[in-house]
Design a protein around this motif. Structure first.
Motif, PDB file in Angstrom:
ATOM      1  N   THR A  27       0.846  -0.996  -0.013  1.00  0.00           N
ATOM      2  CA  THR A  27      -0.063   0.213  -0.161  1.00  0.00           C
ATOM      3  C   THR A  27       0.729   1.140   0.139  1.00  0.00           C
ATOM      4  O   THR A  27       0.677   2.109  -0.716  1.00  0.00           O
ATOM      5  N   PHE A  28       1.934   1.685   0.694  1.00  0.00           N
ATOM      6  CA  PHE A  28       2.961   2.411   1.440  1.00  0.00           C
ATOM      7  C   PHE A  28       3.601   3.027  -0.670  1.00  0.00           C
ATOM      8  O   PHE A  28       3.165   3.761  -0.964  1.00  0.00           O
ATOM      9  N   LYS A  29       3.957   2.342  -0.970  1.00  0.00           N
ATOM     10  CA  LYS A  29       4.702   1.585  -1.966  1.00  0.00           C
ATOM     11  C   LYS A  29       3.534   1.910  -3.416  1.00  0.00           C
ATOM     12  O   LYS A  29       3.984   3.333  -4.021  1.00  0.00           O
ATOM     13  N   ILE A  30       2.223   1.780  -3.013  1.00  0.00           N
ATOM     14  CA  ILE A  30       1.575   2.837  -4.646  1.00  0.00           C
ATOM     15  C   ILE A  30       1.074   3.660  -4.451  1.00  0.00           C
ATOM     16  O   ILE A  30       0.956   4.399  -4.981  1.00  0.00           O
ATOM     17  N   LEU A  31       0.648   3.816  -3.145  1.00  0.00           N
ATOM     18  CA  LEU A  31       0.797   5.191  -2.435  1.00  0.00           C
ATOM     19  C   LEU A  31       2.380   6.044  -3.202  1.00  0.00           C
ATOM     20  O   LEU A  31       2.296   7.487  -3.662  1.00  0.00           O
ATOM     21  N   VAL A  32       3.235   5.744  -2.579  1.00  0.00           N
ATOM     22  CA  VAL A  32       3.940   6.747  -2.844  1.00  0.00           C
ATOM     23  C   VAL A  32       4.599   6.887  -4.675  1.00  0.00           C
ATOM     24  O   VAL A  32       5.103   8.080  -5.300  1.00  0.00           O
ATOM     25  N   LEU A  33       4.643   5.495  -5.417  1.00  0.00           N
ATOM     26  CA  LEU A  33       4.527   5.695  -7.020  1.00  0.00           C
ATOM     27  C   LEU A  33       3.924   6.676  -7.787  1.00  0.00           C
ATOM     28  O   LEU A  33       3.751   7.707  -8.768  1.00  0.00           O
TER      29      LEU A  33
END
Length: 78
Positions: free
Chosen positions: A10-16
């Motif tokens: 989830t964090f990766k998707i939000l950051v990207l």
């Protein structure tokens, strides 16, 4: 189920996603500064950049999955 992969994904998707948004916004704003460039051209170029980035990210995911499967890693989420 472990919560760490869910949180990290989830964090990766939000950051990207945030990075892509601001990259497109910056390119759009730079295009507006130049008087000779049409907004349509800037939007088309931004769309191409977003599409290439998304396809590269998808390809990297598939390559990572294949390498992990080749090495015998357990990829089950259940």
């Amino acid at each position: 189920m472990d919560w760490i992969p869910v949180v990290f994904a989830t964090f990766k998707i939000l950051v990207l996603g945030t990075g892509m948004f601001f990259a497109i916004k910056w390119h759009y704003d730079q295009g507006k500064k130049e008087k000779g460039v049409e907004p349509r051209e800037v939007l088309r170029a931004s769309g191409k950049v977003a599409a290439v980035f998304s396809l590269s990210l998808l390809g990297l995911g598939f390559v990572t999955f294949e390498v992990c499967r080749t090495l015998g890693l357990d990829l089950n989420f259940l």
